[in-house]
Design a protein around this motif. Structure first.
Motif, PDB file in Angstrom:
ATOM      1  N   LEU A 159      40.317   9.340  86.757  1.00 31.20           N
ATOM      2  CA  LEU A 159      39.586   8.281  86.053  1.00 31.20           C
ATOM      3  C   LEU A 159      40.542   7.231  85.491  1.00 31.20           C
ATOM      4  N   LEU A 160      41.676   7.678  84.986  1.00 32.80           N
ATOM      5  CA  LEU A 160      42.671   6.736  84.471  1.00 32.80           C
ATOM      6  C   LEU A 160      43.215   5.847  85.582  1.00 32.80           C
ATOM      7  N   MET A 161      43.471   6.425  86.742  1.00 36.51           N
ATOM      8  CA  MET A 161      43.969   5.641  87.866  1.00 36.51           C
ATOM      9  C   MET A 161      42.937   4.608  88.314  1.00 36.51           C
ATOM     10  N   LEU A 162      41.670   4.982  88.290  1.00 36.33           N
ATOM     11  CA  LEU A 162      40.608   4.042  88.665  1.00 36.33           C
ATOM     12  C   LEU A 162      40.510   2.902  87.659  1.00 36.33           C
ATOM     13  N   SER A 163      40.553   3.230  86.370  1.00 40.44           N
ATOM     14  CA  SER A 163      40.454   2.189  85.342  1.00 40.44           C
ATOM     15  C   SER A 163      41.658   1.257  85.392  1.00 40.44           C
ATOM     16  N   GLY A 164      42.834   1.824  85.666  1.00 31.83           N
ATOM     17  CA  GLY A 164      44.028   0.990  85.751  1.00 31.83           C
ATOM     18  C   GLY A 164      44.050   0.110  86.979  1.00 31.83           C
ATOM     19  N   ARG A 165      43.519   0.604  88.091  1.00 29.35           N
ATOM     20  CA  ARG A 165      43.522  -0.162  89.335  1.00 29.35           C
ATOM     21  C   ARG A 165      42.417  -1.213  89.347  1.00 29.35           C
ATOM     22  N   VAL A 166      41.207  -0.841  88.935  1.00 30.34           N
ATOM     23  CA  VAL A 166      40.087  -1.784  88.909  1.00 30.34           C
ATOM     24  C   VAL A 166      40.291  -2.834  87.827  1.00 30.34           C
TER      25      VAL A 166
END
Length: 240
Positions: A206-213
């Motif tokens: 979830l952190l990777m998604l929030s950071g990428r998006v």
């Protein structure tokens, strides 16, 4: 040096100027901090030139690529702390790097300076920064800090940080948020998150998604937009 010619630099957009100045400042600051912390640690066996080059390479890759030529597991806690901060900052907008972006931190620092000087407007290179940009920058830093704090707290209950303990979990969370890809490791494998359970791995995802998006886009997708009100509340003053 061509781009930093006085006349050429004058004609660059304010966005480009902020990106260039902030990026160079972060690279130099990061290189100095890594060198100071590690010249008697993980890079003490290298020559002075190799130490400087390794510190520079580590500083750059903390915010962008995620490569490493040194054993991150051998880094001191101070290096890991500064590395975590740099991974959260990330790169510039429009690139592939994650994080809150260098322009966000630059706008907030300039805003803080102007508030301390009691200036009415935030002026950079003779240009006024729009209020919406200031609000978005403040929102990004608050939401990012909240995501990181919540995930670090949850991981501290569910997982262990190995030899580095709590700072290892902070480093892993910041690496995921900045989509950097570096990890301290667990002593055997290169990835500390690889030893996490299902819950811990889900938090990292979830952190990777929030950071990428993007922090704002990710948050707007979660929270519904409030309908416009047809009335206004009276002001309430709070002492701070």
């Amino acid at each position: 040096m061509l781009f930093f010619h006085k006349k050429r630099f004058f004609y660059l957009s304010i966005h480009t100027k902020i990106v260039l100045i902030t990026t160079i400042t972060l690279i130099v600051l990061g290189s100095v901090m890594v060198f100071l912390f590690e010249h008697r640690g993980s890079i003490k066996t290298l020559s002075l030139y190799e130490q400087i080059l390794s510190a520079f390479f580590t500083s750059v890759n903390f915010r962008t690529a995620g490569f490493n030529t040194l054993d991150i597991g051998a880094f001191k806690d101070g290096t890991l702390l500064f590395g975590s901060i740099f991974m959260v900052i990330g790169g510039a907008p429009g690139g592939t790097a994650g994080g809150i972006k260098v322009t966000t931190i630059a706008v907030l620092l300039v805003h803080a300076y102007c508030v301390l000087r009691e200036k009415r407007d935030v002026i950079v290179f003779n240009k006024k920064i729009p209020k919406r940009t200031l609000d978005d920058s403040f929102l990004i830093i608050i939401v990012a800090a909240s995501y990181i704090a919540i995930c670090v707290t949850l991981l501290s209950f569910m997982e262990e940080g190995g030899a580095h303990g709590f700072i290892a979990l902070v480093f892993e969370v910041c690496s995921a948020f900045g989509t950097v890809g570096v990890s301290i490791g667990d002593g055997g494998a290169l990835s500390l998150s690889g030893s996490f359970g299902a819950g811990g791995k889900m938090l990292i995802i979830l952190l990777m998604l929030s950071g990428r998006v993007g922090v704002l886009a990710f948050s707007f997708a979660i929270f519904t937009k409030e309908k416009p009100q047809k009335f206004q509340y009276p002001e309430g003053r709070i002492m701070i």
